[in-house]
Design a protein around this motif. Structure first.
Motif, short mmCIF file in Angstrom:
data_model
loop_
_atom_site.label_atom_id
_atom_site.label_comp_id
_atom_site.label_asym_id
_atom_site.label_seq_id
_atom_site.Cartn_x
_atom_site.Cartn_y
_atom_site.Cartn_z
N UNK A 189 8.89 11.07 6.44
CA UNK A 189 8.37 10.37 7.18
C UNK A 189 8.90 10.76 8.93
N UNK A 199 12.35 -1.47 9.59
CA UNK A 199 11.59 0.41 8.18
C UNK A 199 12.56 1.47 8.16
N UNK A 211 -8.15 2.97 -5.02
CA UNK A 211 -9.62 2.19 -4.37
C UNK A 211 -10.37 3.14 -5.26
N UNK A 212 -10.83 3.99 -5.23
CA UNK A 212 -12.46 4.13 -5.81
C UNK A 212 -12.20 3.79 -7.07
N UNK A 213 -11.07 4.11 -8.15
CA UNK A 213 -11.34 3.64 -9.49
C UNK A 213 -10.95 2.64 -9.39
N UNK A 214 -10.36 1.76 -8.72
CA UNK A 214 -10.17 0.05 -9.21
C UNK A 214 -11.85 -0.54 -8.52
N UNK A 215 -11.89 0.26 -7.28
CA UNK A 215 -13.42 -0.50 -7.09
C UNK A 215 -14.99 0.05 -8.61
N UNK A 246 -6.92 6.25 -1.64
CA UNK A 246 -8.31 6.55 -2.03
C UNK A 246 -8.93 6.11 -2.83
N UNK A 271 -7.45 -0.82 -13.87
CA UNK A 271 -6.83 -1.78 -14.23
C UNK A 271 -5.95 -1.52 -14.14
N UNK A 285 1.23 -1.38 0.16
CA UNK A 285 0.11 0.17 -0.49
C UNK A 285 0.90 1.60 -0.01
N UNK A 337 0.42 3.98 1.34
CA UNK A 337 0.77 4.88 3.31
C UNK A 337 1.92 4.04 3.24
N UNK A 338 2.63 3.14 3.03
CA UNK A 338 3.55 1.71 3.79
C UNK A 338 5.00 2.86 3.14
#
Lengths: 287, 268
Positions: B9, B65, B180-184, B177, B188, B1, B3-4
């Motif tokens: 950071x 990390x 995810x939304x476009x994957x939904x 986000x 592809x 992901x 986020x990782x």
């Protein structure tokens, strides 16, 4: 009958192995039946949004299973992709995902990815636009020229156009005015009745849940705490309050009336039911 | 992901390294980099590696990390090492067939290069991991203040940097986000040739740009509402002050640099 969607002992951990490690789901068992209107209620951070992303295979479970029609959605790659089309997910503030030049093209994005032919795509886009209440004229506009409410409608139409078996919406009315919310919910009910698909609505408004859903699922702290018909769930007002939730306003009014010594039925949760209950009472003894 | 990804950071904590003055840390990282480029032998690399390991231990940032942060530049590291391995001329030939010759010097160079890049990245990342973006840019602004005399907009630069650093995680989250939304919706991103994959990025980039501009606009308004008008006459709520720990840190850094220089002159 097998439920259309089911989770079994679902666990999810974010950012494992960093100081930000967070266990969002702690063994969720939950099912969606075909054609039902289900409201998923929970406080902010209760894991609702994480759960719905699992239902559409966007997140992979840390542990446990998600079953679509009885089959594990992660069992093979083609099936995972197919599930994304059969379980439509509308994110929070979906209008921020619009990207095409026209509203029409944006709504067509999903159906196009499904590999449908042109006529079918065209028909689906128009059907979806009609359900959400977008005019023919709006379809030709750029999504960025629409008003906030219409942009939301366009984004929802983009998922509806895939005609999924389960439509999941994460707080679809957030940021809309009362009239806009009302209309949106009405459109959703109409769509659900016409399509006979299941609808899962994530919300923290008890009024919305009460008005639409045939079944409620209450989540708190990464697990399902209560589920059942609205009447049954709202009967546990004290427990809901403890979970940081609430009962509908009208139920509160009736609970207070009962406290004040009036003999009223406290299992009402919509204004119509309240009216009926009061009128019924009126027939008997005068107030 | 996404986020990782840990680029830039900050990992909150309360260790000696977290509490050091950001100026001290910035200067020490520069000293460390200079020392790295002065190092020529196993001994000096060992000394610098030990210093880095000690700093990591003090910071309590999990080594796993930190090592993850090397992933994006892995290709660069391997490429540099391989080039050094094959293209260094030397006398002590280890392997030789066809047109490939590997010499002992080449091998040494490759190892040193690999170590140098890795340690450089780890050292600088340790700085961003243990210093919040705000105090980091605060320190930089203070360090660069002399440049104001030659009309370098130091405050504006550091404010920009601060905002950029601050928004990296936000934008990553946003990208996540949108993906995810476009994957939904069946987008592809994983299959197809290069052109198809590049095209698949449009549904991500367009919303991302639009929301970035929207955010920038909102932020500018919010800043103006709070009467922000640049660095002119602006005072600090928390003035940076060197403490005892900083003196100790500077002494350690100076010692490290001195040792490296001495080792270099000794040819070690």
């Amino acid at each position: 009958m097998t439920p259309i969607l089911e989770t079994k002992n679902l666990h999810h951990v974010y950012s494992d192995g960093t100081p930000f490690r967070h266990e969002a789901l702690k063994g969720v068992d939950f099912a969606v039946q075909r054609g039902e209107f289900l409201a998923l209620i929970g406080h902010t951070g209760s894991g609702k949004s994480t759960l719905v992303q699992h239902l559409n295979a966007l997140l992979k479970p840390t542990d446990g299973q998600v079953l679509f029609d009885g089959k594990d959605i992660w069992s093979d790659k083609a099936f995972t992709r197919a599930v994304r089309f059969r379980v439509g997910l509308v994110f929070q503030y979906p209008e921020y995902q619009l990207f095409e030049e026209t509203v029409f093209a944006d709504i067509a994005f999903g159906p196009k990815n499904m590999g449908l032919d042109r006529d079918e795509i065209d028909a689906r886009v128009r059907r979806a636009a009609e359900f959400v209440g977008l005019s023919e004229k709006a379809l030709r506009k750029s999504p960025f020229d629409l008003s906030g409410g219409n942009r939301r409608r366009a984004a929802i139409a983009g998922v509806i156009a895939m005609e999924p078996d389960v439509l999941i919406l994460d707080e679809p009315t957030a940021g809309l005015d009362p009239y806009g919310s009302e209309q949106l919910l009405e459109n959703l009910r109409r769509w659900q009745a016409a399509q006979n698909s299941a609808v899962v609505m994530v919300t923290h408004s008890m009024e919305e849940a009460a008005a639409c859903a045939s079944r409620l699922v209450v989540m708190a702290d990464g697990a399902v705490k209560m589920q059942g018909e609205p009447k049954a769930v709202f009967a546990h007002a004290a427990e809901l309050e403890r979970l940081g939730l609430d009962v509908p306003q009208i139920t509160k009014v009736f609970l207070r009336l009962r406290e004040l010594g009036m003999d009223v039925d406290t299992s009402v949760f919509t204004v119509e039911q309240a009216k009926a209950a009061l009128l019924k009472r009126g027939e008997g003894a005068p107030c | 992901m996404l986020k990782d990804i840990t680029l830039g950071q900050y990992f909150p904590g309360d260790t000696a390294l977290h509490r050091l003055d950001p100026r001290t840390k910035t200067i020490l990282v520069i000293v460390y980099i200079v020392a790295l480029f002065l190092a020529v032998s196993y001994v000096s690399y060992a000394v610098l590696l030990a210093a880095l390991a000690a700093a990591i231990a003090v910071s309590k940032v999990r080594p796993k990390v930190l090592l993850k942060s090397l992933k994006p530049i892995l290709i660069l590291m391997v490429l540099t090492a391989v080039l050094n391995l094959f293209y260094t001329r030397g006398t002590d030939v280890l392997v030789s067939f066809w047109i490939i010759t590997i010499t002992r010097e080449g091998l040494e160079n490759a190892v040193f290069m690999l170590l140098r890049i890795a340690m450089l990245i780890l050292g600088t990342f340790l700085l961003t991991y243990t210093t919040s973006p705000i105090s980091l840019t605060d320190g930089l602004e203070r360090l660069l203040r002399p440049l104001k005399k030659i009309r370098v907009p130091v405050h504006e630069l550091s404010m920009m940097m601060c905002i950029a650093l601050r928004f990296i995680p936000t934008l990553l989250e946003e990208t996540d986000k949108i993906i995810s939304a476009q994957k939904a919706r069946g987008a592809d991103f994983e299959t197809g040739n290069l052109i198809r994959r590049a095209k698949a990025l449009i549904p991500i980039l367009v919303p991302l740009f639009i929301s970035s501009f929207r955010r920038a606009d909102e932020l500018a308004t919010a800043m103006e509402c709070r009467c922000y008008h640049g660095g002119e006459g602006r005072t600090k709520m928390k003035e940076l002050r060197y403490a005892r720990a900083d003196a100790i840190a500077f002494a350690l850094g100076g010692a490290l640099l001195a040792v490296t220089i001495v080792l270099r002159t000794m040819g070690l």
